[in-house]
Design a protein around this motif. Structure first.
Motif, mmCIF file in Angstrom:
data_model
loop_
_atom_site.group_PDB
_atom_site.id
_atom_site.type_symbol
_atom_site.label_atom_id
_atom_site.label_comp_id
_atom_site.label_asym_id
_atom_site.label_seq_id
_atom_site.Cartn_x
_atom_site.Cartn_y
_atom_site.Cartn_z
ATOM 1 N N GLU A 194 0.812 -1.219 0.000
ATOM 2 C CA GLU A 194 0.000 0.000 0.000
ATOM 3 C C GLU A 194 0.849 1.274 0.000
ATOM 4 O OE1 GLU A 194 -2.999 -0.084 -0.820
ATOM 5 O OE2 GLU A 194 -3.403 -2.198 -0.516
ATOM 6 N N ASN A 249 -8.358 1.462 12.331
ATOM 7 C CA ASN A 249 -8.980 0.174 12.633
ATOM 8 C C ASN A 249 -10.484 0.302 12.466
ATOM 9 O OD1 ASN A 249 -6.509 -0.917 13.215
ATOM 10 N ND2 ASN A 249 -6.781 -0.901 15.435
ATOM 11 N N SER A 250 -11.087 -0.749 11.940
ATOM 12 C CA SER A 250 -12.522 -0.712 11.679
ATOM 13 C C SER A 250 -13.079 -2.120 11.694
ATOM 14 C CB SER A 250 -12.760 -0.067 10.311
ATOM 15 O OG SER A 250 -14.069 -0.274 9.882
ATOM 16 N N ASP A 251 -14.282 -2.255 12.226
ATOM 17 C CA ASP A 251 -14.940 -3.558 12.213
ATOM 18 C C ASP A 251 -15.575 -3.836 10.854
ATOM 19 O OD1 ASP A 251 -14.256 -4.011 14.846
ATOM 20 O OD2 ASP A 251 -16.119 -3.166 15.633
ATOM 21 N N THR A 252 -15.779 -2.768 10.070
ATOM 22 C CA THR A 252 -16.462 -2.936 8.790
ATOM 23 C C THR A 252 -15.502 -3.016 7.611
ATOM 24 O OG1 THR A 252 -16.705 -0.539 8.567
ATOM 25 C CG2 THR A 252 -18.523 -1.738 9.619
ATOM 26 N N GLN A 253 -14.261 -2.606 7.807
ATOM 27 C CA GLN A 253 -13.292 -2.612 6.709
ATOM 28 C C GLN A 253 -12.223 -3.668 6.990
ATOM 29 O OE1 GLN A 253 -10.973 1.006 6.261
ATOM 30 N NE2 GLN A 253 -11.023 0.818 4.029
ATOM 31 N N PRO A 254 -11.874 -4.501 6.000
ATOM 32 C CA PRO A 254 -10.833 -5.506 6.218
ATOM 33 C C PRO A 254 -9.469 -4.845 6.461
ATOM 34 C CG PRO A 254 -11.598 -5.558 3.931
ATOM 35 C CD PRO A 254 -12.440 -4.564 4.660
ATOM 36 N N GLY A 274 -7.772 -2.948 3.651
ATOM 37 C CA GLY A 274 -8.439 -1.671 3.393
ATOM 38 C C GLY A 274 -8.058 -0.616 4.415
ATOM 39 N N GLN A 275 -7.903 -1.028 5.669
ATOM 40 C CA GLN A 275 -7.492 -0.100 6.727
ATOM 41 C C GLN A 275 -6.086 0.431 6.449
ATOM 42 O OE1 GLN A 275 -7.845 -2.188 10.491
ATOM 43 N NE2 GLN A 275 -9.775 -3.113 9.842
ATOM 44 N N LYS A 295 -4.607 0.519 3.525
ATOM 45 C CA LYS A 295 -4.690 1.371 2.340
ATOM 46 C C LYS A 295 -5.173 2.770 2.728
ATOM 47 C CE LYS A 295 -6.517 1.658 -2.320
ATOM 48 N NZ LYS A 295 -6.955 0.850 -3.440
ATOM 49 N N SER A 296 -6.165 2.851 3.584
ATOM 50 C CA SER A 296 -6.679 4.153 4.040
ATOM 51 C C SER A 296 -5.603 4.942 4.767
ATOM 52 C CB SER A 296 -7.885 3.958 4.964
ATOM 53 O OG SER A 296 -8.949 3.361 4.268
#
Length: 194
Positions: free
Chosen positions: A112, A171-176, A179-180, A182-183
């Motif tokens: 990333e 960190n997010s429960d909805t994003q793998p 993806g975290q 990458k963000s």
């Protein structure tokens, strides 16, 4: 008879002793110097690079996507402190080969970082082996730079000597996980563009 023999021994011991002098030909000295130089050069050449050491350590530990041509570079704690204090933009990863999250994420950091186009702007992600830090180093980085440094992995983006982004902020429960990460690197790219 014994007396004459003693006198003869005394006379012999008074003779100056001439040490043998060895002459070494210049060609021999040159050949020895060349052999020493070649041996030293071979030792240096055979040593794996920092990039190879990191790759082998994490690849052997099971990192699924870290490539041999990665952007992760080791840095000492003292050099990192000086770099942060200089105000330069820095991405730093505190990790351990024994950390399962580090093993699974390090390849994504590389991927990333490159994908966000940060190689031309930052060139590397600095790596500090967390266990190599002394307690006073940890305390200094926690106090001076507001880093957590209680678990691994920890990934930070600093600019002007201050933390701008933490990997943990993404960190997010909805994003793998990918993806975290990458963000995180996209946010760095956007900050550098401003």
């Amino acid at each position: 008879n014994v007396t004459s023999h003693l006198k003869e021994i005394q006379f012999m011991s008074k003779k100056p002793y001439a040490r043998p002098q060895y002459k070494v030909k210049p060609a021999v000295i040159i050949i020895v110097a060349i052999v020493v130089f070649l041996f030293s050069a071979l030792i240096v050449i055979v040593q794996p690079s920092d990039q190879d050491k990191i790759y082998k350590a994490y690849h052997n530990a099971g990192s699924p996507n870290l490539t041999a041509n990665h952007v992760i570079q080791s840095i000492t704690v003292s050099k990192l402190g000086k770099l942060i204090d200089s105000g330069a933009p820095v991405v730093v990863f505190f990790g351990e080969v024994s950390c399962s999250a580090c093993i699974s994420e390090i390849g994504w950091y590389d991927l990333e970082f490159k994908g966000a186009g940060l190689v031309s702007e930052l060139s590397v992600i600095y790596y500090v082996k967390r266990s190599s830090m002394s307690a006073s180093d940890v305390e200094k980085f926690q106090t001076k730079y507001a880093m957590t440094l209680t678990a691994t992995p920890e990934l930070y983006y600093l600019n002007e000597g201050e933390i701008v982004h933490r990997r943990s902020d993404f960190n997010s429960d909805t994003q793998p996980m990918a993806g975290q990460i990458k963000s995180f690197f996209t946010a760095i790219k956007n900050d550098l563009a401003d």
